[in-house]
Enzyme design. Sequence first.
Site, mmCIF file in Angstrom:
data_model
loop_
_atom_site.group_PDB
_atom_site.id
_atom_site.type_symbol
_atom_site.label_atom_id
_atom_site.label_comp_id
_atom_site.label_asym_id
_atom_site.label_seq_id
_atom_site.Cartn_x
_atom_site.Cartn_y
_atom_site.Cartn_z
ATOM 1 N N ASN A 268 0.846 -1.175 0.000
ATOM 2 C CA ASN A 268 0.000 0.000 0.000
ATOM 3 C C ASN A 268 0.890 1.237 0.000
ATOM 4 O O ASN A 268 1.688 1.436 0.920
ATOM 5 C CB ASN A 268 -0.882 0.057 1.252
ATOM 6 C CG ASN A 268 -1.782 1.281 1.230
ATOM 7 O OD1 ASN A 268 -2.672 1.375 0.402
ATOM 8 N ND2 ASN A 268 -1.531 2.236 2.115
ATOM 9 N N GLU A 269 0.806 2.037 -1.048
ATOM 10 C CA GLU A 269 1.406 3.371 -1.076
ATOM 11 C C GLU A 269 2.842 3.406 -0.543
ATOM 12 O O GLU A 269 3.082 3.812 0.589
ATOM 13 C CB GLU A 269 0.555 4.346 -0.262
ATOM 14 C CG GLU A 269 -0.880 4.389 -0.718
ATOM 15 C CD GLU A 269 -1.747 5.301 0.136
ATOM 16 O OE1 GLU A 269 -1.227 5.878 1.105
ATOM 17 O OE2 GLU A 269 -2.934 5.433 -0.179
ATOM 18 N N TYR A 406 -7.110 10.714 -3.673
ATOM 19 C CA TYR A 406 -8.228 11.257 -2.894
ATOM 20 C C TYR A 406 -8.589 12.693 -3.257
ATOM 21 O O TYR A 406 -9.734 13.088 -3.151
ATOM 22 C CB TYR A 406 -7.873 11.214 -1.408
ATOM 23 C CG TYR A 406 -8.001 9.853 -0.761
ATOM 24 C CD1 TYR A 406 -7.059 8.852 -0.976
ATOM 25 C CD2 TYR A 406 -9.068 9.576 0.083
ATOM 26 C CE1 TYR A 406 -7.183 7.610 -0.373
ATOM 27 C CE2 TYR A 406 -9.196 8.341 0.699
ATOM 28 C CZ TYR A 406 -8.251 7.360 0.469
ATOM 29 O OH TYR A 406 -8.380 6.135 1.070
ATOM 30 N N GLU A 486 -8.190 3.314 -4.120
ATOM 31 C CA GLU A 486 -8.833 3.949 -2.965
ATOM 32 C C GLU A 486 -9.281 5.346 -3.348
ATOM 33 O O GLU A 486 -8.525 6.094 -3.983
ATOM 34 C CB GLU A 486 -7.864 4.111 -1.782
ATOM 35 C CG GLU A 486 -7.650 2.903 -0.932
ATOM 36 C CD GLU A 486 -6.738 3.216 0.262
ATOM 37 O OE1 GLU A 486 -6.846 4.305 0.850
ATOM 38 O OE2 GLU A 486 -5.900 2.355 0.574
ATOM 39 N N TRP A 537 -12.890 3.887 0.003
ATOM 40 C CA TRP A 537 -12.357 3.791 1.357
ATOM 41 C C TRP A 537 -13.326 4.507 2.268
ATOM 42 O O TRP A 537 -13.566 5.684 2.070
ATOM 43 C CB TRP A 537 -10.960 4.450 1.430
ATOM 44 C CG TRP A 537 -10.370 4.299 2.799
ATOM 45 C CD1 TRP A 537 -10.520 5.147 3.863
ATOM 46 C CD2 TRP A 537 -9.567 3.199 3.262
ATOM 47 N NE1 TRP A 537 -9.866 4.640 4.950
ATOM 48 C CE2 TRP A 537 -9.282 3.458 4.610
ATOM 49 C CE3 TRP A 537 -9.083 2.037 2.672
ATOM 50 C CZ2 TRP A 537 -8.514 2.581 5.378
ATOM 51 C CZ3 TRP A 537 -8.321 1.176 3.433
ATOM 52 C CH2 TRP A 537 -8.040 1.456 4.780
ATOM 53 N N PHE A 553 -13.906 7.563 7.909
ATOM 54 C CA PHE A 553 -13.992 7.455 6.454
ATOM 55 C C PHE A 553 -15.044 6.423 6.012
ATOM 56 O O PHE A 553 -15.171 6.143 4.832
ATOM 57 C CB PHE A 553 -12.637 7.021 5.886
ATOM 58 C CG PHE A 553 -11.668 8.151 5.639
ATOM 59 C CD1 PHE A 553 -11.597 8.761 4.391
ATOM 60 C CD2 PHE A 553 -10.830 8.604 6.640
ATOM 61 C CE1 PHE A 553 -10.702 9.794 4.141
ATOM 62 C CE2 PHE A 553 -9.924 9.647 6.403
ATOM 63 C CZ PHE A 553 -9.862 10.239 5.147
HETATM 64 C C1 BGC Z 1 -4.508 4.849 3.189
HETATM 65 C C2 BGC Z 1 -5.515 4.436 4.253
HETATM 66 C C3 BGC Z 1 -6.039 5.688 4.941
HETATM 67 C C4 BGC Z 1 -6.699 6.566 3.907
HETATM 68 C C5 BGC Z 1 -7.330 7.828 4.472
HETATM 69 C C6 BGC Z 1 -5.011 5.972 2.330
HETATM 70 O O1 BGC Z 1 -3.973 6.625 1.752
HETATM 71 O O2 BGC Z 1 -4.161 3.743 2.405
HETATM 72 O O3 BGC Z 1 -4.890 3.582 5.151
HETATM 73 O O4 BGC Z 1 -6.906 5.369 5.977
HETATM 74 O O5 BGC Z 1 -5.705 6.961 2.998
HETATM 75 O O6 BGC Z 1 -6.364 8.637 5.058
#
Ligand code: BGC
Length: 607
Positions: A268-269, A406, A486, A537, A553
């Site tokens: 992940n990231e 996001y 996500e 997410w 979230f």
């Molecule tokens: C992450 C999550 C995090 C979400 C909101 C994402 O970048 O993978 O773990 O909860 O962002 O901040």
Amino acid sequence: MSASATSGSVRQPSGSAGSQSSIPAITESTLYSTTSFNFSAGTSTYLPLTDFSNEQLAFLWDQVGPRQTAAITTTVSPTPEPSVFPKPGNLHGLVPAYLQEVADAKLLDDFLWGVASAAFQVEGAVDAEGKGPSVWDLLPHRWANSIADNTTGDITANNYYLYKQDNARLKALGIQSYSFSIGWARIFPFGRGPVNAQGVTHYDDLFANLMDNDIKAVVTLFHWDTPLALFNSYGAWTSEDIVEDYFNYAKYVITRYDKYVTAWYTFNEPQYCNWRFSTYPYGTILPDYNGIGVGGGLRARFLCGHYTLLAHATVYKWYKEVFGGTKPMTHKTSANYILPNSSSAADAEAVTRQYDFDIGWFGGMWTNGDYPASLKSTLGDLLPTLTADQMALIKGSGDFYALDGYTANYAAAPPNGIAACAANRSDPNFPECSITSPLQPDGFPEGPNADAGASWLWSTPQAIRPFLSFITKDYFPTVPSIVVSEFGFADPCEASFNSPSQILWDLRRADYIQSYLDNILAARVLDGVNVTGAFAWAIYDNYEWNSGLGTRFGLQYNNMTSQERYPKASMFQFLNWFQTHGTLGSGAANITAPVGKVKRESAFGQL
Ligand code: BGC
């Protein structure tokens, strides 16, 4: 969901799960034994990792300190899900479609979609069934005031025991896929060494239960929960030793579960090396490893990125060439759409630099395998050099692009100029040398802001459409397809409300989701971007890292005391969108006309 009504049933692994007798068991009976750990004495020394006894496991947990236990500590059998859920009605309907051009457009059946979570954020059961501690078990306990509301992840949504009910809910809602991560320290409590049979049995049953519910499993091998023992032993991601340990862990998980998995994410990231790993309390709570210096900072950040990238590529090569894996594999990438703050050449360069540091850093799989030139020239010896063999390993080590995107930002060159900034490691804007802002050039905010615990997040759903084009056509033209792995929003102050009646109509999140999905669809059908998936997410409210339990979230509200989950308006917005434009999964409780049905990936019970 009413969990308490059915608590107390003992875990019964499905099928032949857990029957591999060669796995040494780590039992709980002697777990909390004798060693007393003085963590303040550990700031300059490494602890050897040669003893995998129960006593050493207890020693690791002493390092974390006292932990909370949930009211429910056995796997819960699911109660029947409602056939109809309470949902938005006539007096305030769902948010209308944003883009009439795609109002009648349909997704193809290949579109992968669902909701997402991560092990540390939802599982709870912090030390259950032989698990070892991860660094994220340690930090909220030992790093004073590092978590906004001083909560820990010890219990969070208790998914470790409630997964059967959670999966039944996903099925009842008609959600096609579930993106989740495996906890490394549940499988290998010390990060390496013996496998923990109970942890394996848990995940066996989770996979079996997902298959039983016709839910596709999209799996992340690592979502930031590094086993603490690997910090103690060699400084985790600041040492090349991590590559082999991660590789061994990944091989175990992939070998066991590949046939149940629709797509794999190795990491992940990896940018997490940026804003999380590199800011851990090195030199105070954790030792100052491998010469990174107190506070970690840039040296920790780029060592971590380097070994993450090599670990990813090593696993990818093995998966394809040795294991013969056929499922798509990549890593997730965190990045936001960047616009220039003005039409100046300097601001255009600031945008490019921002992209280089956000996505170029880990984009070698789509180029020649190397780091971008701007990183190499700016960072000098802060950035490890990739050898020709390593570049060859990295190049091509992904089957699709996975974007966690996001929000958006405007970028401007710093007032002293990019060149002066890039030449000075003490410059406050080094090394990106671009200043990002959520304000438009005229000073108006780019969109509504999220909760204070996610102050980086602004609702800018229209950004995803040009961003998808930018990544796949301009920045990385070799990308064959892209999944939004996500996207999500944290409505302001949700945690300050305490009743579902105040929480469930989450208008900002619902609005964000409708527009975001409309723009994904427009990218596909109008702009010709091969976008093949979208994951919201999060499955429900959970532990939001340094913001703790107070920033939410979830598309479902989770009452952290009763552990009851209630779909929010945003969940119905999400489901309604897929009913209109795509394929709903089987069992959709409140959906009248599901289009198609998710096919089971494989026969049940052969783990
Ligand atoms: C992450 C999550 C995090 C979400 C909101 C994402 O970048 O993978 O773990 O909860 O962002 O901040």
